[in-house]
Design a protein around this motif. Structure first.
Motif, PDB file in Angstrom:
ATOM      1  N   ALA A 271       7.968   3.217  -1.540  1.00 37.70           N
ATOM      2  CA  ALA A 271       7.054   2.067  -1.499  1.00 37.70           C
ATOM      3  C   ALA A 271       6.595   1.816  -0.067  1.00 37.70           C
ATOM      4  N   GLY A 272       7.526   1.969   0.881  1.00 39.02           N
ATOM      5  CA  GLY A 272       7.162   1.805   2.288  1.00 39.02           C
ATOM      6  C   GLY A 272       6.110   2.811   2.709  1.00 39.02           C
ATOM      7  N   ASP A 273       6.236   4.059   2.226  1.00 34.87           N
ATOM      8  CA  ASP A 273       5.227   5.083   2.548  1.00 34.87           C
ATOM      9  C   ASP A 273       3.867   4.708   1.965  1.00 34.87           C
ATOM     10  N   THR A 274       3.865   4.185   0.751  1.00 33.59           N
ATOM     11  CA  THR A 274       2.606   3.754   0.125  1.00 33.59           C
ATOM     12  C   THR A 274       1.949   2.649   0.947  1.00 33.59           C
ATOM     13  N   VAL A 275       2.756   1.725   1.439  1.00 29.39           N
ATOM     14  CA  VAL A 275       2.228   0.623   2.256  1.00 29.39           C
ATOM     15  C   VAL A 275       1.620   1.168   3.547  1.00 29.39           C
ATOM     16  N   LEU A 276       2.313   2.093   4.194  1.00 32.13           N
ATOM     17  CA  LEU A 276       1.804   2.653   5.447  1.00 32.13           C
ATOM     18  C   LEU A 276       0.491   3.414   5.223  1.00 32.13           C
ATOM     19  N   LYS A 277       0.408   4.169   4.131  1.00 32.64           N
ATOM     20  CA  LYS A 277      -0.824   4.902   3.829  1.00 32.64           C
ATOM     21  C   LYS A 277      -1.974   3.935   3.569  1.00 32.64           C
ATOM     22  N   THR A 278      -1.672   2.839   2.880  1.00 35.60           N
ATOM     23  CA  THR A 278      -2.716   1.854   2.582  1.00 35.60           C
ATOM     24  C   THR A 278      -3.182   1.150   3.850  1.00 35.60           C
ATOM     25  N   ILE A 279      -2.233   0.797   4.711  1.00 31.33           N
ATOM     26  CA  ILE A 279      -2.605   0.179   5.992  1.00 31.33           C
ATOM     27  C   ILE A 279      -3.501   1.128   6.782  1.00 31.33           C
ATOM     28  N   ALA A 280      -3.118   2.399   6.851  1.00 35.11           N
ATOM     29  CA  ALA A 280      -3.907   3.390   7.592  1.00 35.11           C
ATOM     30  C   ALA A 280      -5.321   3.485   7.027  1.00 35.11           C
ATOM     31  N   ALA A 281      -5.441   3.520   5.694  1.00 39.52           N
ATOM     32  CA  ALA A 281      -6.757   3.636   5.064  1.00 39.52           C
ATOM     33  C   ALA A 281      -7.621   2.408   5.343  1.00 39.52           C
ATOM     34  N   ARG A 282      -7.018   1.234   5.299  1.00 42.73           N
ATOM     35  CA  ARG A 282      -7.796   0.011   5.522  1.00 42.73           C
ATOM     36  C   ARG A 282      -8.203  -0.131   6.986  1.00 42.73           C
ATOM     37  N   ILE A 283      -7.340   0.295   7.882  1.00 42.25           N
ATOM     38  CA  ILE A 283      -7.725   0.295   9.299  1.00 42.25           C
ATOM     39  C   ILE A 283      -8.903   1.241   9.519  1.00 42.25           C
ATOM     40  N   SER A 284      -8.802   2.445   8.951  1.00 45.52           N
ATOM     41  CA  SER A 284      -9.866   3.440   9.121  1.00 45.52           C
ATOM     42  C   SER A 284     -11.185   2.929   8.547  1.00 45.52           C
ATOM     43  N   HIS A 285     -11.115   2.212   7.429  1.00 46.03           N
ATOM     44  CA  HIS A 285     -12.325   1.706   6.780  1.00 46.03           C
ATOM     45  C   HIS A 285     -13.034   0.674   7.647  1.00 46.03           C
ATOM     46  N   GLN A 286     -12.299  -0.033   8.482  1.00 46.21           N
ATOM     47  CA  GLN A 286     -12.877  -1.095   9.308  1.00 46.21           C
ATOM     48  C   GLN A 286     -13.278  -0.606  10.705  1.00 46.21           C
ATOM     49  N   THR A 287     -13.047   0.659  11.001  1.00 46.00           N
ATOM     50  CA  THR A 287     -13.378   1.186  12.324  1.00 46.00           C
ATOM     51  C   THR A 287     -14.490   2.229  12.226  1.00 46.00           C
ATOM     52  N   ARG A 288     -15.003   2.633  13.374  1.00 44.75           N
ATOM     53  CA  ARG A 288     -16.101   3.589  13.429  1.00 44.75           C
ATOM     54  C   ARG A 288     -15.590   4.965  13.846  1.00 44.75           C
TER      55      ARG A 288
END
Length: 306
Positions: A187-204
């Motif tokens: 579950a922790g890995d899923t959270v980290l992957k989701t955080i990474a994806a959302r950060i990437s989505h908000q950056t250029r």
């Protein structure tokens, strides 16, 4: 009879050479000291887009259709220097996404440099493999973001560029240990992957997004400090406002804390990281789920809050 035998052997060798050139996968060009092509053979048409019979009398830079600085410098210095050979890699003319290797060798006549033989080889596949290995060595296998080594290379290139303008942000997931303890490491890995994806989505694409390890992320945002704070605010909301679905069917809500420090000429990456980490510590002290700018804190190394 001896003369006829000699002519026969020479003819056979010429035929063998012609056959080798027809089947060659490389292009082989002969140049004089003015870099005028005098002879061409091999796969010139596929590598250079020009048939062998059309290459003689053309200069090297025209054949390659390039003003590449390395090529021009080599043409200016090769015959006057002590080097016997040289190798360059450039983009192939007429062919998109193809890399060619130019292998230069001096040709001597009676002890004097008469010109050069240039062998041209397609190294696209090798280059792709090298690039893939480099990407893997600089990528975080879990999230696909840059790792610490990849971040260091990109940030060094950014600092060395003219008019570097960016802010460095340190991001930490709030209470991440509790998620691992309660839901498990998957579950922790899923959270980290989701955080990474959302950060990437908000950056250029011009921003540098990396995972340093654990639940720590580091960003270089190529905007001024005010815009960087706005970007981080969007990231904070994107991560907190939508719960994360786990494989078990459960959902968890996660938040992050961010510290941001603006770059100024002469400041080292290590100093920026310390400043951003100090701002991150203040964000956690202030209640987490927020961004704190370094200008509002005393910049000194701190022990991060857990």
């Amino acid at each position: 009879m001896s003369k006829r035998a000699l002519i026969k052997r020479l003819t056979a060798r010429e035929q063998m050479l012609a056959l080798a050139m027809i089947n060659a996968t490389d292009s082989i060009l002969s140049f004089d000291r003015d870099w005028i092509c005098r002879w061409a053979g091999g796969a010139s048409l596929s590598l250079l887009g020009v048939a062998n019979e059309n290459l003689p009398t053309q200069r090297l830079c025209n054949i390659l259709e390039t003003n590449n600085r390395e090529v021009v410098t080599l043409m200016e210095t090769f015959f006057s220097g002590d080097q016997y050979a040289a190798i360059l890699e450039i983009a192939a003319p007429h062919t998109q996404d193809t890399t060619i290797e130019l292998n230069f060798r001096k040709v001597f006549d009676a002890g004097t440099v008469a010109g050069a033989i240039v062998t041209i080889h397609d190294v696209t596949q090798r280059k792709l493999k090298e690039d893939d290995i480099a990407r893997q060595s600089e990528s975080d296998p879990m999230t696909g973001l840059l790792n610490r080594a990849g971040f260091q290379r990109r940030i060094n290139a950014l600092i060395n560029a003219e008019h570097a303008d960016f802010s460095l942000a340190y991001i930490d997931a709030d209470h991440f240990k509790d998620i691992n303890d309660h839901y498990g490491h998957e579950a922790g890995d899923t959270v980290l992957k989701t955080i990474a994806a959302r950060i990437s989505h908000q950056t250029r694409a011009s921003d540098i997004v990396s995972r340093f390890g654990g639940d720590e992320f580091v960003l270089a945002i190529t905007k001024n400090q005010k815009d960087a704070a706005a970007t981080l605010d969007r990231i904070v909301h994107a991560i907190h406002d939508e719960p994360i679905a786990l494989d078990t069917g459960e959902t968890v809500q996660i938040s992050i804390s961010c510290g941001v420090a603006p770059y100024s000429v002469g400041v080292s990456v290590e100093s920026l990281l310390r400043q951003a980490d100090s701002a991150l510590y203040e964000a956690k002290k202030a209640g987490r789920n927020r961004t704190c700018e370094v200008s509002s804190v005393i910049v000194s190394p701190q022990t991060p809050a857990t």
